[in-house]
Design a protein around this motif. Structure first.
Motif, PDB file in Angstrom:
ATOM      1  N   ALA A   1      45.867  84.339  77.678  1.00 58.13           N
ATOM      2  CA  ALA A   1      45.112  84.630  78.908  1.00 58.13           C
ATOM      3  C   ALA A   1      44.898  86.128  79.097  1.00 58.13           C
ATOM      4  CB  ALA A   1      45.843  84.043  80.114  1.00 58.13           C
ATOM      5  N   ALA A   2      45.844  86.941  78.611  1.00 58.54           N
ATOM      6  CA  ALA A   2      45.748  88.397  78.765  1.00 58.54           C
ATOM      7  C   ALA A   2      44.975  89.061  77.640  1.00 58.54           C
ATOM      8  CB  ALA A   2      47.159  88.992  78.848  1.00 58.54           C
ATOM      9  N   GLY A   3      44.475  88.269  76.693  1.00 59.07           N
ATOM     10  CA  GLY A   3      43.722  88.841  75.581  1.00 59.07           C
ATOM     11  C   GLY A   3      44.581  89.430  74.487  1.00 59.07           C
ATOM     12  N   GLU A   4      45.868  89.083  74.472  1.00 53.29           N
ATOM     13  CA  GLU A   4      46.779  89.599  73.449  1.00 53.29           C
ATOM     14  C   GLU A   4      46.699  88.800  72.145  1.00 53.29           C
ATOM     15  OE1 GLU A   4      50.087  90.933  76.819  1.00 53.29           O
ATOM     16  OE2 GLU A   4      50.478  89.235  75.493  1.00 53.29           O
ATOM     17  N   LEU A   5      46.050  87.643  72.208  1.00 50.46           N
ATOM     18  CA  LEU A   5      45.852  86.800  71.030  1.00 50.46           C
ATOM     19  C   LEU A   5      44.364  86.535  70.878  1.00 50.46           C
ATOM     20  CD1 LEU A   5      48.735  84.226  71.641  1.00 50.46           C
ATOM     21  CD2 LEU A   5      48.677  85.959  69.839  1.00 50.46           C
ATOM     22  N   PRO A   6      43.915  86.254  69.665  1.00 49.98           N
ATOM     23  CA  PRO A   6      42.484  85.987  69.475  1.00 49.98           C
ATOM     24  C   PRO A   6      42.018  84.802  70.312  1.00 49.98           C
ATOM     25  CG  PRO A   6      43.578  86.316  67.366  1.00 49.98           C
ATOM     26  CD  PRO A   6      44.661  86.241  68.399  1.00 49.98           C
ATOM     27  N   PRO A   7      40.821  84.868  70.862  1.00 49.49           N
ATOM     28  CA  PRO A   7      40.292  83.736  71.631  1.00 49.49           C
ATOM     29  C   PRO A   7      40.316  82.458  70.797  1.00 49.49           C
ATOM     30  CG  PRO A   7      38.845  85.645  71.827  1.00 49.49           C
ATOM     31  CD  PRO A   7      39.867  85.984  70.783  1.00 49.49           C
ATOM     32  N   GLY A   8      40.668  81.369  71.440  1.00 48.77           N
ATOM     33  CA  GLY A   8      40.713  80.094  70.743  1.00 48.77           C
ATOM     34  C   GLY A   8      41.981  79.846  69.948  1.00 48.77           C
ATOM     35  N   THR A   9      42.948  80.757  70.032  1.00 51.79           N
ATOM     36  CA  THR A   9      44.222  80.548  69.332  1.00 51.79           C
ATOM     37  C   THR A   9      44.838  79.220  69.761  1.00 51.79           C
ATOM     38  OG1 THR A   9      44.705  82.912  69.102  1.00 51.79           O
ATOM     39  CG2 THR A   9      46.588  81.414  69.038  1.00 51.79           C
ATOM     40  N   GLU A  10      45.237  78.418  68.786  1.00 54.15           N
ATOM     41  CA  GLU A  10      45.892  77.143  69.072  1.00 54.15           C
ATOM     42  C   GLU A  10      47.391  77.416  69.238  1.00 54.15           C
ATOM     43  OE1 GLU A  10      46.692  72.762  67.113  1.00 54.15           O
ATOM     44  OE2 GLU A  10      45.280  74.116  66.126  1.00 54.15           O
ATOM     45  N   THR A  11      47.843  77.464  70.482  1.00 53.37           N
ATOM     46  CA  THR A  11      49.223  77.880  70.748  1.00 53.37           C
ATOM     47  C   THR A  11      50.241  76.890  70.187  1.00 53.37           C
ATOM     48  OG1 THR A  11      49.086  76.922  72.970  1.00 53.37           O
ATOM     49  CG2 THR A  11      48.634  79.283  72.752  1.00 53.37           C
TER      50      THR A  11
ATOM     51  N   ARG B   1      59.269  90.896  60.902  1.00 57.36           N
ATOM     52  CA  ARG B   1      57.924  91.240  60.420  1.00 57.36           C
ATOM     53  C   ARG B   1      56.984  90.038  60.532  1.00 57.36           C
ATOM     54  NH1 ARG B   1      59.823  93.841  54.774  1.00 57.36           N
ATOM     55  NH2 ARG B   1      60.722  95.780  55.557  1.00 57.36           N
ATOM     56  N   ALA B   2      57.489  88.860  60.183  1.00 59.02           N
ATOM     57  CA  ALA B   2      56.662  87.650  60.236  1.00 59.02           C
ATOM     58  C   ALA B   2      56.225  87.352  61.662  1.00 59.02           C
ATOM     59  CB  ALA B   2      57.422  86.468  59.646  1.00 59.02           C
ATOM     60  N   VAL B   3      57.129  87.506  62.625  1.00 57.21           N
ATOM     61  CA  VAL B   3      56.779  87.260  64.025  1.00 57.21           C
ATOM     62  C   VAL B   3      55.707  88.241  64.474  1.00 57.21           C
ATOM     63  CG1 VAL B   3      57.647  87.410  66.406  1.00 57.21           C
ATOM     64  CG2 VAL B   3      58.955  86.171  64.658  1.00 57.21           C
ATOM     65  N   ARG B   4      55.850  89.499  64.116  1.00 57.27           N
ATOM     66  CA  ARG B   4      54.847  90.487  64.514  1.00 57.27           C
ATOM     67  C   ARG B   4      53.488  90.197  63.888  1.00 57.27           C
ATOM     68  NH1 ARG B   4      59.526  92.508  65.547  1.00 57.27           N
ATOM     69  NH2 ARG B   4      59.802  94.246  67.018  1.00 57.27           N
ATOM     70  N   ARG B   5      53.495  89.700  62.659  1.00 60.16           N
ATOM     71  CA  ARG B   5      52.230  89.354  62.003  1.00 60.16           C
ATOM     72  C   ARG B   5      51.566  88.186  62.737  1.00 60.16           C
ATOM     73  NH1 ARG B   5      54.027  88.279  57.040  1.00 60.16           N
ATOM     74  NH2 ARG B   5      54.059  90.483  56.529  1.00 60.16           N
ATOM     75  N   LEU B   6      52.363  87.184  63.094  1.00 59.44           N
ATOM     76  CA  LEU B   6      51.806  86.010  63.796  1.00 59.44           C
ATOM     77  C   LEU B   6      51.294  86.373  65.189  1.00 59.44           C
ATOM     78  CD1 LEU B   6      54.448  83.298  62.838  1.00 59.44           C
ATOM     79  CD2 LEU B   6      52.034  83.329  62.152  1.00 59.44           C
ATOM     80  N   LEU B   7      51.943  87.334  65.827  1.00 55.39           N
ATOM     81  CA  LEU B   7      51.585  87.682  67.203  1.00 55.39           C
ATOM     82  C   LEU B   7      50.780  88.973  67.281  1.00 55.39           C
ATOM     83  CD1 LEU B   7      54.941  86.749  68.986  1.00 55.39           C
ATOM     84  CD2 LEU B   7      52.867  85.371  68.722  1.00 55.39           C
ATOM     85  N   ALA B   8      50.121  89.337  66.183  1.00 62.65           N
ATOM     86  CA  ALA B   8      49.322  90.553  66.174  1.00 62.65           C
ATOM     87  C   ALA B   8      48.231  90.484  67.239  1.00 62.65           C
ATOM     88  CB  ALA B   8      48.702  90.751  64.808  1.00 62.65           C
ATOM     89  N   PRO B   9      47.935  91.596  67.890  1.00 61.30           N
ATOM     90  CA  PRO B   9      46.887  91.588  68.925  1.00 61.30           C
ATOM     91  C   PRO B   9      45.540  91.152  68.373  1.00 61.30           C
ATOM     92  CG  PRO B   9      48.129  93.657  68.944  1.00 61.30           C
ATOM     93  CD  PRO B   9      48.539  92.900  67.710  1.00 61.30           C
ATOM     94  N   ALA B  10      44.710  90.687  69.293  1.00 61.30           N
ATOM     95  CA  ALA B  10      43.348  90.266  68.882  1.00 61.30           C
ATOM     96  C   ALA B  10      42.603  91.447  68.295  1.00 61.30           C
ATOM     97  CB  ALA B  10      42.633  89.726  70.102  1.00 61.30           C
TER      98      ALA B  10
END
Length: 199
Positions: free
Chosen positions: A148-158, A190-199
């Motif tokens: 919702a805050a735009g921290e993930l790419p639009p349409g991300t399947e949570t 590192r893996a978590v940061r890669r998965l949660l990289a900003p949009a």
């Protein structure tokens, strides 16, 4: 002996038994933690070990509850007041991976017990599932807030992202316990940061 002293001693004995149960369970599995093994390890009688709990199953359930309480204190409590979203979720995972290796820990008790009981119906499995469901709900809430805050790419399947984050945690636990890889926690971060990289 005063009632207050006897209650304090009973509480201390119960805590000592649970502490040893958690330590042994990471090595032998929770089912491998028998009353006899605990009694020998703690220098107590079997009656003294089982007394505070009543049954072996109640001891195991109490161990799960204690592990959950410790996890909350180490991983979730420090996040109090932080804004929800991917930043808080990264911090939560960092704390979890640190907890897996802190103070002589050999991985995560809850992760190990979940694997041990995943196909064994009963109260212990139900208690572990409930604890992990609460963690999943927390993660999904953070992912939704981040989306919702735009921290993930639009349409991300949570739900998919939750699944992948679970995989990272399982790999970290196995890397720490089975492979004794000193880099496991670092790789997991590192893996978590890669998965949660900003949009």
């Amino acid at each position: 002996m005063s009632p207050r002293k006897s209650v304090a001693e009973a509480t201390a004995t119960r805590a000592r038994i649970l502490d040893r149960t958690l330590a042994l369970a990471v090595v032998t599995g929770l089912e491998g933690v028998t009353i006899g093994a605990l009694a020998d390890d703690l220098g107590m009688s079997k009656a003294g070990v089982i007394g505070p709990f009543g049954t072996k199953e109640e001891l195991h359930l109490a161990a799960v509850d204690e592990a959950v309480a410790r996890f909350r204190a180490a991983v979730l409590a420090p996040l109090s007041g932080a804004d929800p979203g991917t930043g808080r979720l990264v911090r939560a995972h960092d704390a979890w991976f640190a907890y897996m290796t802190a103070d002589g820990h050999a991985g995560c008790f809850l992760t190990a017990v979940a694997a041990e009981y995943d196909a064994r119906p009963g109260p212990v499995r139900d208690r572990v599932r409930a604890a992990l469901a609460r963690w999943d709900a927390f993660v999904l809430g953070e992912l939704d807030a981040g989306l919702a805050a735009g921290e993930l790419p639009p349409g991300t399947e949570t739900a998919q992202l939750l699944f992948e984050l679970r995989g990272v945690a399982l790999a970290a636990d196995q890397g720490i316990q089975l492979w004794q890889d000193p880099q496991a926690a670092t790789r997991a971060r590192r893996a978590v940061r890669r998965l949660l990289a900003p949009a």
